[in-house]
Design a protein around this motif. Sequence first.
Motif, short mmCIF file in Angstrom:
data_model
loop_
_atom_site.label_atom_id
_atom_site.label_comp_id
_atom_site.label_asym_id
_atom_site.label_seq_id
_atom_site.Cartn_x
_atom_site.Cartn_y
_atom_site.Cartn_z
N VAL A 122 0.79 -1.18 -0.01
CA VAL A 122 0.02 -0.06 -0.01
C VAL A 122 0.76 1.25 -0.12
O VAL A 122 0.43 2.38 -0.34
N PHE A 123 2.27 1.17 0.40
CA PHE A 123 3.01 2.25 0.59
C PHE A 123 3.93 2.22 -0.49
O PHE A 123 5.21 2.63 -0.66
N ALA A 124 3.73 1.40 -1.75
CA ALA A 124 4.51 1.24 -2.72
C ALA A 124 5.20 2.63 -3.32
O ALA A 124 4.39 3.66 -3.73
N GLY A 125 6.53 2.53 -3.62
CA GLY A 125 7.24 3.91 -3.92
C GLY A 125 7.49 4.96 -3.07
O GLY A 125 8.12 5.92 -3.32
N SER A 126 7.21 4.66 -1.73
CA SER A 126 7.52 5.64 -0.62
C SER A 126 8.65 5.39 -0.16
O SER A 126 9.02 6.43 0.78
N GLY A 127 9.53 4.37 -0.44
CA GLY A 127 10.84 4.28 0.01
C GLY A 127 10.95 3.15 1.01
O GLY A 127 10.01 2.68 1.79
N ASN A 128 12.21 2.64 0.79
CA ASN A 128 12.77 1.26 1.68
C ASN A 128 13.64 1.47 2.62
O ASN A 128 14.26 0.25 2.99
N ASP A 129 14.06 2.74 2.58
CA ASP A 129 15.49 2.82 3.25
C ASP A 129 15.21 2.82 4.84
O ASP A 129 13.95 3.24 5.37
N VAL A 130 16.17 2.52 5.56
CA VAL A 130 16.36 2.53 7.12
C VAL A 130 16.30 3.94 7.64
O VAL A 130 17.24 5.01 7.36
N PRO A 131 15.45 4.42 8.32
CA PRO A 131 15.23 5.96 8.94
C PRO A 131 16.04 5.96 10.27
O PRO A 131 15.62 5.71 11.25
N TYR A 132 17.38 6.28 10.06
CA TYR A 132 18.09 6.37 11.27
C TYR A 132 17.94 7.64 12.14
O TYR A 132 17.44 8.59 11.58
N HIS A 133 17.89 7.35 13.51
CA HIS A 133 18.18 8.50 14.30
C HIS A 133 19.00 8.71 15.16
O HIS A 133 19.62 7.64 16.01
N PHE A 134 19.56 9.83 15.17
CA PHE A 134 20.91 10.19 16.12
C PHE A 134 20.28 11.37 17.00
O PHE A 134 19.91 12.25 16.67
N GLU A 135 20.88 11.24 18.30
CA GLU A 135 20.42 12.34 19.34
C GLU A 135 21.58 12.50 20.01
O GLU A 135 22.09 11.67 20.65
N GLY A 136 21.85 13.84 20.52
CA GLY A 136 22.47 14.18 21.56
C GLY A 136 21.96 15.21 22.60
O GLY A 136 21.46 16.09 21.84
N PHE A 137 22.19 15.18 23.72
CA PHE A 137 21.75 16.21 24.61
C PHE A 137 22.51 16.42 25.79
O PHE A 137 23.39 15.36 26.17
N TYR A 138 22.45 17.53 26.69
CA TYR A 138 23.27 17.66 27.81
C TYR A 138 22.22 18.42 28.81
O TYR A 138 21.91 19.54 28.77
N LYS A 139 21.90 17.53 29.69
CA LYS A 139 20.87 18.18 30.79
C LYS A 139 22.02 19.02 31.83
O LYS A 139 22.85 18.20 32.50
N TYR A 140 21.79 20.05 32.00
CA TYR A 140 22.57 20.92 32.96
C TYR A 140 21.83 21.04 34.15
O TYR A 140 20.80 21.87 33.98
N ARG A 141 22.16 20.83 35.10
CA ARG A 141 21.24 20.99 36.55
C ARG A 141 21.54 22.47 37.11
O ARG A 141 22.73 22.47 37.66
N VAL A 142 20.72 23.24 36.94
CA VAL A 142 20.95 24.55 37.48
C VAL A 142 20.81 24.65 39.15
O VAL A 142 21.51 25.38 39.68
#
Length: 568
Positions: free
Chosen positions: A512-532
Amino acid sequence: MSNLLWKSLVVSPAVLGATLLVSTTAIAAPNTTTEVSPAGQASATEVVQQPEILAQTTIDQVNRYSNEGNQNNSQSQVTSVSQFSDVQPTDWAFQALQSLVERYGCIAGYPNATYRGNRALTRYEFAAGLNACLDRVNELIATATADLVTKQDLATLQRLQEEFSAELATLRGRVDSLEARTAELEANQFSTTTKLVGEAIFAVSDVFGGTSGDNNNTVFQNRVRLDLQTSFTGRDVLHTRLAAGNAEAFLLDTPVVTNEGTQTFQVGNGDGGNSVKIDRLTYEVPIGPANVYLAASGGRHSHYAAVNNPYFFDQTDGGNGALSSFASESPIYRIGGGAGIALNIPFGQNSGILGNSSITAGYLASEANNPGLGQGLTNGDYAALGQFNFSVGDRLALAATYVHAYNGGAGNLFNSGSTSNADLVAVGTGQGNALLGEGSSNSYGLSAAFRPSDKLSISGFVSYHDVTGFGADDDYEAWSYGAGVALVDFGKQGNVLGIFAGAEPYSRNRAVFAGSGNDVPYHFEGFYKYRVSDNISVTPGVIWLTSPGQNSDNDDAIIGTLRTTFTF
């Protein structure tokens, strides 16, 4: 004689106050409530905070006296002053107090009979003991048994009272102050059984990169939660949580609606527009060896099951963990939700190869309140979870999870139990999420957390989802996986630097989603929680999404966020 009795009666309020202070603080000090938590996710919270505990800081020396040796929350009667090991037997006061204790039994001590501290503290200990003996003598006189009190003992009491007059006066003043502050706390306390826990999030966020960046603007969003945590026994907790917010997720440049990059504060905003809604009504209580979880509304699997993602997961899309919902917990815990029951049963604790292990089982129905046909607690949408938890000490935790779910119509697989509110669909591409009609699913997941040191935590998960639809071409399979590293106290105590990478739920080759893509959707994330401070933290971070919508032809999207979290 009359002069001594008058002095004794004058000191009696201090005597009684000190005696009550010793007993109440000794009993109240350990009375903290451990919130029922899933499979070893500790979170000791003080549900009911006694006024005596709050006021102890004003009388540090008396506090130390009352708590010393209180290991088992119990008191035993001391029958001889020789049991007080820090008191020197050569002191005249020792001899005098020993005689009074053995004659009248007027001092309550603690099992290990050890009182540590400097000389001044020892004098306060003796002053408190003297107060107790004066109180006992007054009691004997008041009950017409004064003949039991000899003139020699009265003279000894008078001499001890004169010797410790400064300490008695100070103790009396501090007890009076404590009583006044306690009365004020009792008169103005919110509730004797309920504690209010609040969280407010302010977040400035924007998305960059190609068409996604052009189609979105910088936003300033918020979410507020007020959680009334009520305990009736000291071991149970009733959560009544109100939520409101105006945060919405960015619309990425994909031909298929996707929930990639959704952030935690963009989930569970009531009905949006800062309207208030009860988004959680649950009750947790230990019954025998098991922890029981009951949800009347807003139940989530991650409320009761161990997600094994420390420093990224924060009490179901809270504001102190990862930025994104995907990095917060495995998507398997977002299948289904609503009302139901769950049990967590420990076994093999501290023994054998199983170590600290447990079995978790839960059932949540999305339409439990609807009496219509094909709905309700058992005939509507539901998700049943089973999980085996295994831990090795406090360094390694593993879990194997299975979820069977049923959906009565079109919707989303990772819907957190919502059949209408899109803000609860927090992860996955359209291909990996969309249910075209009625069907069932079987999902399998593994998660692990490893803490090689107190400053480093490594965690990860993988999940597989097999969906069987009742219509043509409705069957599909979906995958998701991720891993993160958290550096604890990085730069300052309470700070956390987190890095996470993985693939949000995706599915390939759906007709049903033919032609919409078959690539792997990678997610990269970085955060820094600073405690005030203890109540304020600021978290800058970046989320980088490749091949959004499973299509490498779509431009990568980069989301930048500055999140400020207030807890109270």
